[in-house]
Design an enzyme around this catalytic site. Structure first.
Site, mmCIF file in Angstrom:
data_model
loop_
_atom_site.group_PDB
_atom_site.id
_atom_site.type_symbol
_atom_site.label_atom_id
_atom_site.label_comp_id
_atom_site.label_asym_id
_atom_site.label_seq_id
_atom_site.Cartn_x
_atom_site.Cartn_y
_atom_site.Cartn_z
ATOM 1 N N LYS A 1 8.138 -19.832 25.574
ATOM 2 C CA LYS A 1 8.914 -18.601 25.463
ATOM 3 C C LYS A 1 9.744 -18.412 26.728
ATOM 4 C CE LYS A 1 7.245 -16.621 21.605
ATOM 5 N NZ LYS A 1 8.086 -16.111 20.498
ATOM 6 N N HIS B 209 3.340 -26.011 13.175
ATOM 7 C CA HIS B 209 4.707 -26.519 13.084
ATOM 8 C C HIS B 209 4.893 -27.867 13.780
ATOM 9 C CE1 HIS B 209 5.397 -22.667 11.478
ATOM 10 N NE2 HIS B 209 5.630 -22.014 12.591
ATOM 11 N N ARG C 192 0.805 -1.224 0.000
ATOM 12 C CA ARG C 192 0.000 0.000 0.000
ATOM 13 C C ARG C 192 0.839 1.276 0.000
ATOM 14 N NH1 ARG C 192 -3.494 -1.562 5.166
ATOM 15 N NH2 ARG C 192 -1.438 -2.375 5.741
ATOM 16 N N LYS D 188 1.000 -18.589 7.120
ATOM 17 C CA LYS D 188 0.301 -18.754 8.380
ATOM 18 C C LYS D 188 0.013 -17.378 8.987
ATOM 19 C CE LYS D 188 2.425 -19.226 12.179
ATOM 20 N NZ LYS D 188 3.269 -19.414 13.375
ATOM 21 N N LYS E 247 12.850 -26.995 6.553
ATOM 22 C CA LYS E 247 14.152 -27.192 7.195
ATOM 23 C C LYS E 247 14.717 -28.555 6.812
ATOM 24 C CE LYS E 247 13.065 -24.183 11.108
ATOM 25 N NZ LYS E 247 14.092 -23.161 10.812
ATOM 26 N N ASP F 221 4.347 -23.904 5.617
ATOM 27 C CA ASP F 221 4.818 -24.099 6.991
ATOM 28 C C ASP F 221 6.332 -24.201 6.897
ATOM 29 O OD1 ASP F 221 5.618 -24.983 9.482
ATOM 30 O OD2 ASP F 221 3.889 -26.272 9.780
ATOM 31 N N HIS F 222 7.021 -23.116 7.277
ATOM 32 C CA HIS F 222 8.465 -23.069 7.019
ATOM 33 C C HIS F 222 9.237 -24.140 7.766
ATOM 34 C CE1 HIS F 222 8.380 -20.564 10.711
ATOM 35 N NE2 HIS F 222 9.599 -21.009 10.899
#
Length: 515
Positions: A364, A263, A63, A170, A204, A199-200
């Protein structure tokens, strides 16, 4: 003379890969962090490695009002910082000539019509096919608008002999109804075969190697069942908190929806799936969705209380620095009931896995950043060495490291050198970087190439997404809609999680593997 192809014991279709084709890559949300830190550096690194098909053009759709030159300079600045192959100014000078910017609101159909004209002009100048790869990297609230406008502008249809595909980032929905709605919108605009839900984690290198490890090594596959495996653990540990203003998004999502639903359940399905009939995209995905359908549903608050733990971190220390608790983070509700940590027991009701618990955790502000899968084999009868002090060393453990140090290790028991009989666990370790002399490509590099090649093996299919949400929604409802909701556990930042997560495993005589 026997040719190399005739002497190769493997079928050619199992060892070759589809070839990526030249196309125009249109990235919606081109001024965002994902484009600057992941997507464009991935395309640049493919160009450095000679993997990017000649004739690829990159068009950023966003944008903000920018020129091609301003857009390119912003990309170059971040590429110098994050590129896996470093930043070569000469290579970048050639690469950036393939990059263009297209300014439009996501809701403005006229902007998509102008995009169609520009893509046609690029195809004429390039003299190649009109293949188009649309990558939706915008905020999720624009997914519907972008897809509908692509159709309205005729961009979802390709010319004869060409293709038009869409990659959707995602989060693919926030629950089952929203995922089903998004699937309806996607399938209304693009065919399922042309839809790539990314889905990264599946890009891998070690995640891709799970099937090879299992099905190409005869020492593992016969043991990959409930007769020989005691438990399996999947851990995703993150040392970061809510830096960069991420608290606003995370406090609406939480660990369960942000990481487990996509994931980690994808990794679980690769570990638990049956051998596919072939290595086609649907051959692999058919087996993965069977795993998701076989997961025992924790569909009452009582079952959720028994099998799932949620938690938030309190103030503590990570990497020697003082950090605040989750509810004190920027943009987080001071009375938040969103989990920053989740641990759960998954049971897969199949012949192969009956009785084997899969423990999945994500948190986390844990001590380190790491993602791994550990397969814990049953201990042998301890009748030969039970008189030896300290001989009960436990069963073998196979560890698949997804990040950051991709590789595989196997723990076994060995005799210590010397005259006396003393047993100690030892480790055989395989590292991608040292074994093959180079680091693994970034996940987005592989996934972008696969999309250009029309290979959807590492992308989630519609039914995979919906089955995963069915499992997750039961837990979310128990947490947020039940009068018997479990308490929010607390753990100190820098620790390995709440005590309740340890107790979850102790009930079965297990403990978390320390990373």
């Amino acid at each position: 003379m026997v040719s190399a192809a005739m002497s190769n014991p493997f079928r050619e279709d199992l060892v070759s890969r589809s070839r990526a084709e030249a196309c125009s890559v249109v990235i919606f949300g081109a001024t965002g962090d994902l484009t600057h830190r992941k997507l464009v550096p991935a395309l640049y690194n493919l160009a450095v490695d000679g993997e990017l098909p000649p004739g690829v053009k990159i068009i950023g759709f966003a944008r903000r009002d920018k020129s091609d030159a301003v857009f390119r300079e912003g990309l170059a600045e971040l590429n110098r910082e994050v590129s896996r192959n470093g930043h070569d100014e000469a290579i970048w000078a050639d690469f950036e000539q393939t990059v263009h910017y297209h300014q439009s609101e996501f809701t403005d159909l006229d902007g998509y019509k102008r995009l169609a004209e520009r893509l046609d002009e690029i195809d004429r100048d390039r003299g190649g096919k009109g293949n188009r790869l649309f990558y939706i990297a915008s905020a999720p609230e624009f997914f519907d608008e972008i897809l509908e406008n692509l159709k309205a502008a005729g961009l979802n249809q390709a010319a004869d002999g060409c293709w038009a595909r869409v990659i959707v980032e995602k989060p693919f929905g926030t629950d089952l109804p929203s995922a089903q709605h998004l699937n309806q919108v996607v399938n209304h605009t693009f065919e399922e075969k042309d839809t790539y839900r990314i889905d990264h984690y599946l890009g891998k290198e070690t995640a891709q190697n799970i099937m090879v490890l299992r099905f190409a090594n005869s020492i593992f596959e016969p043991l990959w069942n409930n007769q020989h495996i005691d438990q399996i653990q999947i851990t995703c540990a993150e040392h970061l908190g809510m830096e960069g203003g991420r608290g606003g998004y995370y406090d609406k999502a939480g660990a369960l929806r942000d990481m487990i639903q996509n994931h980690l359940l994808q990794l679980l399905s690769l570990v638990a799936m049956e051998p596919p009939t072939d290595l086609s995209a649907d051959g692999v995905r058919d087996e993965k969705v069977k795993v998701l359908r076989s997961m025992r549903q924790w569909d009452t608050p009582e079952l959720v209380n028994e099998n799932v733990v949620r938690g938030q971190y309190a103030a503590g220390h990570v990497d020697g620095k003082s950090v605040v608790g989750y509810r004190e983070e920027d943009r987080v509700d001071p009375e938040s009931m969103t989990e920053a940590y989740v641990a759960l027991r998954v049971m897969i009701d199949t012949w192969r896995w009956s009785g084997v618990p899969f423990y999945v955790r994500m948190g986390k502000r844990l001590p380190k950043k790491a993602t791994e899968i550990s397969i814990h084999f049953k201990s042998p009868p301890n009748v030969l060495f039970n008189a030896i002090p300290g001989a009960a060393t436990g069963g073998n453990v196979l560890v698949i490291r997804i990040q950051p140090d991709e590789g595989i290790s196997l723990r076994m028991v060995s005799k210590l050198p010397g005259a006396s009989l003393r047993l100690e666990p030892v480790k055989m370790d395989f590292h991608y970087s040292t074994s093959f002399g180079k680091g693994s490509p970034e996940a987005y590099e592989r996934l972008l190439l696969d999309a250009m090649a029309g290979d959807a093996t590492l992308f989630a299919r519609r039914d995979e997404v919906e089955e995963a949400w069915k499992f997750i929604d039961h837990i979310e409802r128990a947490w947020h809609e039940s009068s018997n909701a479990p308490e929010m556990a607390e753990y100190t930042a820098g620790s390995w999680g709440p005590k309740a997560a340890d107790e979850l495993l102790e009930k079965s005589g297990h403990t978390w593997r320390r990373l």
